[in-house]
Write an enzyme that holds these catalytic residues in place. Structure first.
Site, short mmCIF file in Angstrom:
data_model
loop_
_atom_site.label_atom_id
_atom_site.label_comp_id
_atom_site.label_asym_id
_atom_site.label_seq_id
_atom_site.Cartn_x
_atom_site.Cartn_y
_atom_site.Cartn_z
CG HIS A 70 -40.02 -30.35 36.03
ND1 HIS A 70 -41.31 -30.65 36.37
CD2 HIS A 70 -39.24 -31.11 36.83
CE1 HIS A 70 -41.31 -31.54 37.36
NE2 HIS A 70 -40.07 -31.85 37.65
CG ASP A 104 -42.90 -39.42 31.01
OD1 ASP A 104 -41.82 -38.89 30.69
OD2 ASP A 104 -43.42 -39.28 32.12
O1 A2G Z 1 -42.09 -35.34 34.71
C1 A2G Z 1 -42.99 -36.41 34.44
O2 A2G Z 1 -42.28 -37.53 34.03
C2 A2G Z 1 -43.99 -35.98 33.36
N1 A2G Z 1 -44.85 -37.09 32.98
C3 A2G Z 1 -43.23 -35.53 32.10
O3 A2G Z 1 -44.16 -35.07 31.15
C4 A2G Z 1 -42.22 -34.46 32.44
O4 A2G Z 1 -42.86 -33.25 32.72
C5 A2G Z 1 -41.32 -34.92 33.60
C6 A2G Z 1 -40.38 -33.82 34.07
O5 A2G Z 1 -39.50 -33.49 33.05
C7 A2G Z 1 -46.14 -37.16 33.26
O6 A2G Z 1 -46.73 -36.30 33.90
C8 A2G Z 1 -46.87 -38.36 32.79
#
Ligand code: A2G
Length: 453
Positions: free
Chosen positions: A48, A188
């Site tokens: 996050h 991702d």
């Molecule tokens: O939660 C999801 O996997 C998010 N991916 C990623 O970007 C990241 O924030 C993660 C938490 O670390 C998408 O929203 C596609």
């Protein structure tokens, strides 16, 4: 690469693709022209914080989303899945729309297609027949949805002869997944395109780049599914956290008299102040109160009405949120960003790095759970059990609120670790289910296309 060469290098994938192609022919009565694949990922640390502008440290899984594809002479788009639990989609490449209210699985494919159409200004995308096979566990925090977006983006680019670099594809796919409504960062999609076999990656943003991280010998990263499913796009949890970070960034910018129009993320505030991450953690401690902020208090500090706060800082599915735990969320972000750099540094140390890596993972879980409130009781229990059974570190991976944990387990403890989990957390599973719920993989390679010759 052509599909037949896979027989030599990866017989398991080759066999899987032969089945996928068989299903394609059954459905569409012709051979596909190519298969595009994009891997899922496990994030080792840095949760996050990508959407706050900070670096993260994932590795690609060998499990992936694979699409067998053939262009057709019309503009008809037909999508099917070898798993019949997923319904078919029929649309048109010139008129399709993406439903972000309750997105069905194929909307992720539509995101990838739309991303390429818009970024490359394609006006004459041909129709496509697509058969999908996924080996990434779903709704498990291992990025199966982004892998689908990436595989679809790559397939579209290939079908239209767009020559895009991996960095460009990652950048396009991280933006186009926003059509689904969740406001994620780019971790991702970036690891899916930029992964290299045998390497974890430090992924950094603005500009996007990736640096190899060689993981130390003597331990494995084991993925364990909590079996609590979490579909990010179906709840407001994720966007609520993105909102809180955005509000926290604006509040800090205001207290520090920065130009707020230049501030989108907590990372922007940090960069504009030019201090280190320790100072950012301290600043949050000094400036923010523990109890949650509400829209009125935020508006007062930012010189905005409650309505303006909602309009400028909240998203469609967070417009009702009126309680922002700014101190807790910002403390998590700055301290997690610090842990990522530390983790990378420790990976190249020669004396006993494993214990330190484990500690950083445990601290990360604690912060994600306590300060960011993105865990759930099953994940807390599972990570606790993993530590008890020999893991040096254990944390949830991905968005959280369910899904998987990742644990650092010394190689000589692996068997007893797996055995103990089998009879504790997974006591009610059969062997097949257990093999899918608990696995370890070496870092896999990035997305690619295999031609059917
Ligand atoms: O939660 C999801 O996997 C998010 N991916 C990623 O970007 C990241 O924030 C993660 C938490 O670390 C998408 O929203 C596609």
């Amino acid at each position: 690469m052509d599909l037949e060469s896979l027989k030599e290098t990866n017989v398991e994938r080759y066999t899987r693709y032969k089945t996928l192609i068989g299903k394609f022919v059954e459905k569409f009565n012709e051979d596909p022209q190519f298969v595009s694949r994009a891997p899922g990922r496990v994030n080792l640390i840095g949760e996050h914080i990508d959407y706050c502008g900070y670096s993260v440290l994932p590795m690609a899984l060998t499990q992936d989303l694979s699409l067998a594809v053939r262009t057709n002479s019309s503009t008809v788009l037909r999508v099917s899945n070898i798993n019949s639990a997923f319904s078919d989609y029929i649309g048109d490449t010139t008129t399709f729309t993406i439903n972000s209210d309750k997105p069905a699985w194929f909307n992720y494919i539509l995101c990838g297609i739309k991303g390429i159409i818009e970024s490359s200004n394609i006006s004459n995308l041909p129709g496509m027949d697509i058969m999908v096979d996924g080996s990434v566990p779903q709704a498990a925090g291992l990025s199966s949805s982004s892998a689908l977006v990436c595989a679809a983006g790559l397939a579209t680019a290939h079908a239209c002869n767009c020559s895009l670099t991996r960095l460009e594809l990652a950048d396009i796919c991280m933006r186009c997944e926003h059509y689904i409504g969740t406001q994620g960062g780019g971790m991702d999609q970036s690891i899916s395109f930029l992964a290299q076999q045998g390497m974890a990656k430090l992924i950094s943003f603005n500009p996007l780049r990736s640096d190899n991280v060689v993981l130390p010998d003597g331990a494995v990263f084991v993925v364990t599914n909590s079996c609590v499913t979490m579909k990010k796009a179906d709840t407001a949890h994720f966007n609520t956290r993105v909102t809180e970070c955005k509000v926290a960034a604006q509040m800090l910018a205001s207290w520090k008299s920065l130009d707020r129009s230049q501030v989108k993320t907590l990372g922007d505030v940090h960069e504009m102040l030019g201090v280190d991450l320790d100072s950012m953690v301290k600043m949050v401690e000094d400036l923010m109160h523990d109890h949650p902020y509400n829209v009125g208090e935020v508006g007062q500090q930012l010189g905005m009405s409650g309505e303006e706060v909602k309009e400028k800082l909240l998203f469609k599915n967070t417009s009702q949120v009126d309680s922002f735990k700014l101190k807790q969320r910002a403390t998590h972000v700055f301290s997690e960003a610090r842990r990522v750099f530390k983790f990378k540094e420790v990976c190249s140390e020669t004396t006993n790095p494993l214990v330190k890596l484990g500690e950083l993972m445990n601290e990360s879980h604690d912060s994600c759970s306590r300060l960011y409130e993105a865990s759930c009781k099953e994940l807390d229990q599972l990570t606790e059990l993993c530590r008890k059974h020999g893991a040096l570190g254990s944390r949830f991976t991905g968005a959280g609120w369910g899904g998987c944990a990742v644990s650092l387990v010394p190689s000589d403890k692996l068997n007893s670790f797996i055995g103990s989990l089998r009879t504790s957390y997974y006591a009610n599973m059969n062997d097949d289910e257990f093999a899918k719920a608990v696995f370890f993989t070496a870092p896999g390679g990035g997305a690619g296309v295999y031609l059917q010759l």
